[in-house]
Design a protein around this motif. Structure first.
Motif, PDB file in Angstrom:
ATOM      1  N   SER A  43      67.310  39.461  22.237  1.00  0.00           N
ATOM      2  CA  SER A  43      67.226  38.147  22.490  1.00  0.00           C
ATOM      3  C   SER A  43      68.137  37.860  23.460  1.00  0.00           C
ATOM      4  N   CYS A  44      68.822  39.043  23.202  1.00  0.00           N
ATOM      5  CA  CYS A  44      70.033  39.061  24.838  1.00  0.00           C
ATOM      6  C   CYS A  44      70.117  40.166  25.823  1.00  0.00           C
ATOM      7  N   PHE A  45      69.983  40.407  26.674  1.00  0.00           N
ATOM      8  CA  PHE A  45      70.163  41.498  27.409  1.00  0.00           C
ATOM      9  C   PHE A  45      71.324  42.691  26.824  1.00  0.00           C
ATOM     10  N   THR A  46      72.408  41.945  26.147  1.00  0.00           N
ATOM     11  CA  THR A  46      74.317  43.145  26.549  1.00  0.00           C
ATOM     12  C   THR A  46      73.753  43.668  24.984  1.00  0.00           C
ATOM     13  N   LEU A  94      67.851  47.568  34.740  1.00  0.00           N
ATOM     14  CA  LEU A  94      66.850  46.722  33.696  1.00  0.00           C
ATOM     15  C   LEU A  94      65.468  47.331  34.986  1.00  0.00           C
ATOM     16  N   ASN A  95      64.481  47.507  33.615  1.00  0.00           N
ATOM     17  CA  ASN A  95      63.225  47.907  33.808  1.00  0.00           C
ATOM     18  C   ASN A  95      63.569  49.579  34.654  1.00  0.00           C
ATOM     19  N   LYS A  96      64.382  49.988  34.528  1.00  0.00           N
ATOM     20  CA  LYS A  96      64.503  51.170  34.718  1.00  0.00           C
ATOM     21  C   LYS A  96      64.757  52.269  33.743  1.00  0.00           C
ATOM     22  N   LEU A  97      63.863  53.169  33.598  1.00  0.00           N
ATOM     23  CA  LEU A  97      63.742  54.317  32.491  1.00  0.00           C
ATOM     24  C   LEU A  97      65.049  55.360  33.149  1.00  0.00           C
TER      25      LEU A  97
END
Length: 89
Positions: free
Chosen positions: A45-48, A74-77
């Motif tokens: 639930s948290c990006f970090t 974000l949203n990149k492999l």
């Protein structure tokens, strides 16, 4: 359609034997799985927290002489082969 905000947003860490990534959409995470061998996905639930988890996994699978990135986009492999060659992510 429900508008997402910081409190309702879900993040997904995806990892495998050849890379890792952080996604904010389940569809994107499912699509990225086909590029990652022996993949796994975990919801946060948290990006970090998601970023930290993905970086820890990446540090475990990389060879000792290869430096993992300090942060994830974000949203990149991020693929191990790119990091080993020194290519920009």
């Amino acid at each position: 359609m429900r508008k997402a905000n910081i409190y309702t947003k879900k993040f997904y860490a995806i990892w495998g034997t050849n890379g890792a990534g952080v996604f904010d959409d389940w569809g994107y995470a499912q699509h990225a799985r086909k590029y990652i061998r022996k993949s796994g996905i975990k919801k946060f639930s948290c990006f970090t927290e998601t970023e930290g988890y993905a970086l820890n996994i990446l540090n475990e699978i990389l060879p000792l002489d290869v430096q993992a990135p300090f942060n994830m986009r974000l949203n990149k492999l991020v693929f191990c082969s790119q990091l080993a060659k020194g290519q920009p992510r």
